[in-house]
Design a protein around this motif. Structure first.
Motif, PDB file in Angstrom:
ATOM      1  N   GLY A 313      48.362  42.670  32.507  1.00  0.00           N
ATOM      2  CA  GLY A 313      47.166  42.221  31.390  1.00  0.00           C
ATOM      3  C   GLY A 313      46.053  42.150  31.685  1.00  0.00           C
ATOM      4  O   GLY A 313      45.212  41.847  31.530  1.00  0.00           O
ATOM      5  N   ASN A 314      45.343  42.948  33.365  1.00  0.00           N
ATOM      6  CA  ASN A 314      44.343  42.799  34.309  1.00  0.00           C
ATOM      7  C   ASN A 314      43.177  43.854  34.099  1.00  0.00           C
ATOM      8  O   ASN A 314      43.600  44.324  34.904  1.00  0.00           O
ATOM      9  N   PHE A 315      42.529  43.652  32.192  1.00  0.00           N
ATOM     10  CA  PHE A 315      42.285  45.531  32.537  1.00  0.00           C
ATOM     11  C   PHE A 315      40.965  45.502  33.016  1.00  0.00           C
ATOM     12  O   PHE A 315      41.374  46.742  33.888  1.00  0.00           O
ATOM     13  N   PRO A 316      40.508  44.693  33.513  1.00  0.00           N
ATOM     14  CA  PRO A 316      39.341  45.007  34.201  1.00  0.00           C
ATOM     15  C   PRO A 316      39.510  45.544  35.496  1.00  0.00           C
ATOM     16  O   PRO A 316      39.359  46.049  36.230  1.00  0.00           O
ATOM     17  N   THR A 317      40.345  44.408  35.949  1.00  0.00           N
ATOM     18  CA  THR A 317      41.109  45.302  37.588  1.00  0.00           C
ATOM     19  C   THR A 317      41.631  46.445  37.679  1.00  0.00           C
ATOM     20  O   THR A 317      41.507  47.109  38.844  1.00  0.00           O
ATOM     21  N   ALA A 318      42.598  46.239  37.017  1.00  0.00           N
ATOM     22  CA  ALA A 318      43.134  47.564  36.300  1.00  0.00           C
ATOM     23  C   ALA A 318      42.066  48.990  36.322  1.00  0.00           C
ATOM     24  O   ALA A 318      42.686  49.897  37.154  1.00  0.00           O
ATOM     25  N   ARG A 319      41.406  48.958  35.344  1.00  0.00           N
ATOM     26  CA  ARG A 319      40.274  49.825  35.133  1.00  0.00           C
ATOM     27  C   ARG A 319      39.546  50.148  36.875  1.00  0.00           C
ATOM     28  O   ARG A 319      39.283  50.932  36.768  1.00  0.00           O
ATOM     29  N   ASN A 320      38.673  49.281  37.282  1.00  0.00           N
ATOM     30  CA  ASN A 320      38.256  49.631  39.114  1.00  0.00           C
ATOM     31  C   ASN A 320      39.514  50.481  38.915  1.00  0.00           C
ATOM     32  O   ASN A 320      38.843  51.375  39.899  1.00  0.00           O
ATOM     33  N   PHE A 321      40.698  49.524  39.650  1.00  0.00           N
ATOM     34  CA  PHE A 321      41.549  50.140  40.370  1.00  0.00           C
ATOM     35  C   PHE A 321      41.895  52.119  39.854  1.00  0.00           C
ATOM     36  O   PHE A 321      41.601  53.119  40.938  1.00  0.00           O
ATOM     37  N   TYR A 322      42.312  52.570  38.519  1.00  0.00           N
ATOM     38  CA  TYR A 322      41.881  53.834  37.786  1.00  0.00           C
ATOM     39  C   TYR A 322      40.341  54.108  37.939  1.00  0.00           C
ATOM     40  O   TYR A 322      40.976  55.467  38.131  1.00  0.00           O
ATOM     41  N   GLU A 323      39.781  53.348  38.486  1.00  0.00           N
ATOM     42  CA  GLU A 323      38.685  54.260  38.717  1.00  0.00           C
ATOM     43  C   GLU A 323      38.857  54.831  40.029  1.00  0.00           C
ATOM     44  O   GLU A 323      37.957  56.322  40.532  1.00  0.00           O
ATOM     45  N   ARG A 324      38.855  54.432  40.659  1.00  0.00           N
ATOM     46  CA  ARG A 324      38.746  54.685  42.203  1.00  0.00           C
ATOM     47  C   ARG A 324      39.864  55.528  42.506  1.00  0.00           C
ATOM     48  O   ARG A 324      39.530  56.487  43.266  1.00  0.00           O
ATOM     49  N   ALA A 325      40.977  55.532  41.848  1.00  0.00           N
ATOM     50  CA  ALA A 325      41.433  56.856  41.665  1.00  0.00           C
ATOM     51  C   ALA A 325      41.396  57.963  41.481  1.00  0.00           C
ATOM     52  O   ALA A 325      41.547  59.148  42.003  1.00  0.00           O
ATOM     53  N   ILE A 326      40.341  58.071  40.286  1.00  0.00           N
ATOM     54  CA  ILE A 326      39.861  59.113  39.915  1.00  0.00           C
ATOM     55  C   ILE A 326      38.808  60.017  40.605  1.00  0.00           C
ATOM     56  O   ILE A 326      38.941  60.860  40.929  1.00  0.00           O
ATOM     57  N   THR A 327      38.328  58.948  41.421  1.00  0.00           N
ATOM     58  CA  THR A 327      37.126  59.468  41.942  1.00  0.00           C
ATOM     59  C   THR A 327      37.689  60.170  43.204  1.00  0.00           C
ATOM     60  O   THR A 327      37.014  61.435  43.475  1.00  0.00           O
ATOM     61  N   VAL A 328      39.068  59.264  43.436  1.00  0.00           N
ATOM     62  CA  VAL A 328      39.597  60.824  45.160  1.00  0.00           C
ATOM     63  C   VAL A 328      40.304  61.760  44.374  1.00  0.00           C
ATOM     64  O   VAL A 328      39.532  62.605  45.280  1.00  0.00           O
ATOM     65  N   ALA A 329      40.168  61.916  43.337  1.00  0.00           N
ATOM     66  CA  ALA A 329      40.932  63.098  43.027  1.00  0.00           C
ATOM     67  C   ALA A 329      39.770  63.990  42.221  1.00  0.00           C
ATOM     68  O   ALA A 329      39.891  65.559  42.533  1.00  0.00           O
ATOM     69  N   GLN A 330      38.351  63.448  41.968  1.00  0.00           N
ATOM     70  CA  GLN A 330      37.300  64.482  42.301  1.00  0.00           C
ATOM     71  C   GLN A 330      37.222  64.759  43.588  1.00  0.00           C
ATOM     72  O   GLN A 330      36.982  65.877  44.224  1.00  0.00           O
ATOM     73  N   ILE A 331      37.738  63.960  44.856  1.00  0.00           N
ATOM     74  CA  ILE A 331      37.066  64.493  45.669  1.00  0.00           C
ATOM     75  C   ILE A 331      38.378  65.470  46.439  1.00  0.00           C
ATOM     76  O   ILE A 331      37.820  66.628  47.442  1.00  0.00           O
ATOM     77  N   LEU A 332      39.280  65.485  45.602  1.00  0.00           N
ATOM     78  CA  LEU A 332      40.359  66.188  46.657  1.00  0.00           C
ATOM     79  C   LEU A 332      40.617  67.875  45.432  1.00  0.00           C
ATOM     80  O   LEU A 332      41.140  68.851  45.775  1.00  0.00           O
ATOM     81  N   LYS A 333      39.379  68.113  45.010  1.00  0.00           N
ATOM     82  CA  LYS A 333      39.328  68.137  43.482  1.00  0.00           C
ATOM     83  C   LYS A 333      40.780  68.950  42.368  1.00  0.00           C
ATOM     84  O   LYS A 333      41.419  70.408  42.772  1.00  0.00           O
ATOM     85  N   ASP A 334      41.392  67.656  42.542  1.00  0.00           N
ATOM     86  CA  ASP A 334      42.094  67.551  41.506  1.00  0.00           C
ATOM     87  C   ASP A 334      42.923  67.406  40.712  1.00  0.00           C
ATOM     88  O   ASP A 334      42.297  66.420  39.907  1.00  0.00           O
ATOM     89  N   SER A 335      42.074  68.810  39.766  1.00  0.00           N
ATOM     90  CA  SER A 335      41.572  69.120  38.732  1.00  0.00           C
ATOM     91  C   SER A 335      42.953  67.682  37.468  1.00  0.00           C
ATOM     92  O   SER A 335      42.659  67.298  36.346  1.00  0.00           O
ATOM     93  N   LYS A 336      43.859  68.616  37.682  1.00  0.00           N
ATOM     94  CA  LYS A 336      45.325  67.405  37.257  1.00  0.00           C
ATOM     95  C   LYS A 336      45.468  66.309  37.031  1.00  0.00           C
ATOM     96  O   LYS A 336      46.198  65.604  36.051  1.00  0.00           O
ATOM     97  N   GLN A 337      45.256  66.187  38.463  1.00  0.00           N
ATOM     98  CA  GLN A 337      45.319  64.723  38.809  1.00  0.00           C
ATOM     99  C   GLN A 337      44.427  63.423  38.002  1.00  0.00           C
ATOM    100  O   GLN A 337      44.484  63.023  37.179  1.00  0.00           O
TER     101      GLN A 337
END
Length: 357
Positions: A313-337
Motif C-alpha cells: 500500500g506504499n503507492f508513492p514509492t511503488a510509483r517511483n519504481f514503476y517509473e524507473r522500470a519504464i525509463t529502462v524499457a525506453q532505454i532498451l527501446k522495448d515498447s511492449k514492456q
C-alpha cells in the motif's frame, strides 16, 4: 540449403533444464519434410581432398563467427553465418557437422522467439541423430523439442516427448540425459497441475544431476522443485528448496539460476509476510543485475520492487519504481514492456485514488 531451423539451448538455455517452456500437437511429431535419409541422398561429395579441406575450414570458421555473434547478442547475424556453414557442410557431405549447425540454429531462433523455425531445426537435428544412431544427441534433441512444445502450451505432447527421451537415456544408461529428462517430465506434470507427481520426479532427477556432477542442472532442478512447492502452497518447502538453488548458483557463478532463485524466494517470503527478508533479496537482485550491466534484469528488479511496495500500500514509492522500470524499457527501446508497465502504473494509481476516497 533452404530447408532448415530448430534448437538445442534450453537446457542450458533449454537444456540446463532452465524454466520449462513449450509444445505443439501430441505425438504426431515426426521429423519434418526431408528425413535424414533424404538429406544423405542429396549430398554432393567433392572428390578433390584439398577442396573438401578448404571448404570444411571455411565452414568451421563461419561456425565460430556465428558463436561469437550469438554470444554478443546478434542472433540475426549468427543465423546468417550458420546457414552459410550449413550449406558448405551439406555440399561436402559432413553429416555430423550439419547436426551441430542445427543445434546452433535452434539456439539462435529461440533467442529471437522464432519458435516455428527453431522447431524445424530441432527436428532436423533429431532426424540426423536417429540416422547415425547418436543416442545422446537424440536425448537432448527430444528434450529441446519437448521444451519448445511447452512454450506452445502443449504440456501433454511435451510430456510424451520427454518420456521418449527418458526411455532412450535409461536404455543407454546416460546419467546426464536421465537427470534432464526427469526434470523436464516434472515441468510437464507441473504445467498439468500434477504438483505432487512433479515433486517426486524432481527429487528423482536430483540424484542423477548429482551423479553427473552437473551443478547448473542441479540448481535448475531445485528451482523447478521450488516452483512446484510454491504452487502447492508448501512455503516451508519452497523457501528451503530455493535456498539450496541459490547457494549452488552462487558457488558456481550461475547467474541465471541465481536470479531465478531470488525471484522465487522474494515471492515466497512476501507471501508469508516476511517483507524485510524479501526487500533484502531484492537489493541483492538489483545489485547483481547492475554488476552484470544487464538492463533487462535491472528492469525486472525495479518492477519487483514496485509490486512489493504496491502490495504494502506504499503507492508513492511503488510509483517511483514503476517509473524507473519504464525509463529502462525506453532505454532498451522495448515498447511492449513500456506499454505493459505504464498500464500497471495507471491501474495502481486508480487504486491509490480510490483508497483516498
Amino acid at each position: 540449403m533452404k530447408r532448415w531451423h530448430l534448437i538445442s539451448v534450453i537446457n542450458r538455455a533449454f537444456i540446463g533444464g532452465s524454466k520449462p517452456t513449450f509444445l505443439l500437437i501430441t505425438f504426431l511429431l515426426t521429423p519434418i519434410a526431408a528425413t535424414a535419409a533424404d538429406i544423405t541422398e542429396q549430398l554432393h561429395r567433392p572428390t578433390n581432398k584439398s577442396v573438401v579441406r578448404e571448404s570444411r575450414d571455411e565452414a568451421d570458421t563461419l561456425l565460430r563467427i556465428g558463436e561469437q555473434q550469438h554470444a554478443s547478442g546478434n542472433s540475426e547475424k549468427a543465423i546468417e553465418s550458420w546457414l552459410q556453414a550449413l550449406e558448405i557442410y551439406h555440399s561436402i557431405g559432413d553429416f555430423k557437422a550439419q547436426g551441430l549447425v542445427y543445434d546452433y540454429l535452434g539456439r539462435g531462433y529461440v533467442q529471437l522467439s522464432r519458435y516455428k523455425e527453431a522447431e524445424n531445426a530441432m527436428r532436423r537435428r533429431l532426424a540426423i541423430a536417429r540416422d547415425v544412431q547418436d543416442f545422446q544427441a537424440q536425448i537432448f534433441a527430444l528434450n529441446n523439442i519437448g521444451t519448445l512444445l511447452m512454450q506452445y502450451g502443449e504440456p501433454i505432447a511435451s510430456l510424451q516427448t520427454f518420456a521418449e527421451a527418458l526411455e532412450i537415456a535409461r536404455h543407454v544408461k546416460n546419467i546426464e540425459g536421465q537427470g534432464l529428462s526427469l526434470s523436464n517430465l516434472g515441468l510437464a506434470n507441473a504445467r498439468l497441475g500434477n504438483y505432487n507427481k512433479a515433486i517426486k520426479l524432481y527429487e528423482n532427477a536430483l540424484s542423477f544431476r548429482r551423479q553427473a556432477r552437473d551443478p547448473i542442472g542441479e540448481a535448475n532442478t531445485f528451482n523447478n522443485l521450488g516452483d512446484a512447492y510454491l504452487a502447492a502452497r508448501d512455503y516451508q518447502g519452497t523457501i528451503g528448496t530455493y535456498g539450496i538453488a541459490l547457494r549452488i548458483a552462487k558457488a558456481t557463478r550461475d547467474r541465471v539460476n541465481e536470479l531465478r532463485a531470488i525471484d522465487g524466494l522474494v515471492t515466497a517470503h512476501s507471501t508469508v509476510g516476511r517483507y524485510e527478508r524479501a526487500f533484502d533479496l531484492l537489493q541483492q537482485r538489483l545489485t547483481l543485475a547492475q554488476d552484470l550491466q544487464n538492463l533487462r534484469e535491472e528492469l525486472k528488479s525495479f518492477e519487483s520492487y514496485a509490486q512489493l511496495y504496491e502490495q504494502l500500500g506504499n503507492f508513492p514509492t511503488a510509483r517511483n519504481f514503476y517509473e524507473r522500470a519504464i525509463t529502462v524499457a525506453q532505454i532498451l527501446k522495448d515498447s511492449k514492456q513500456e506499454v505493459r508497465l505504464l498500464d500497471q502504473l495507471t491501474q495502481m494509481m486508480r487504486k491509490a485514488n480510490l483508497s483516498k476516497n
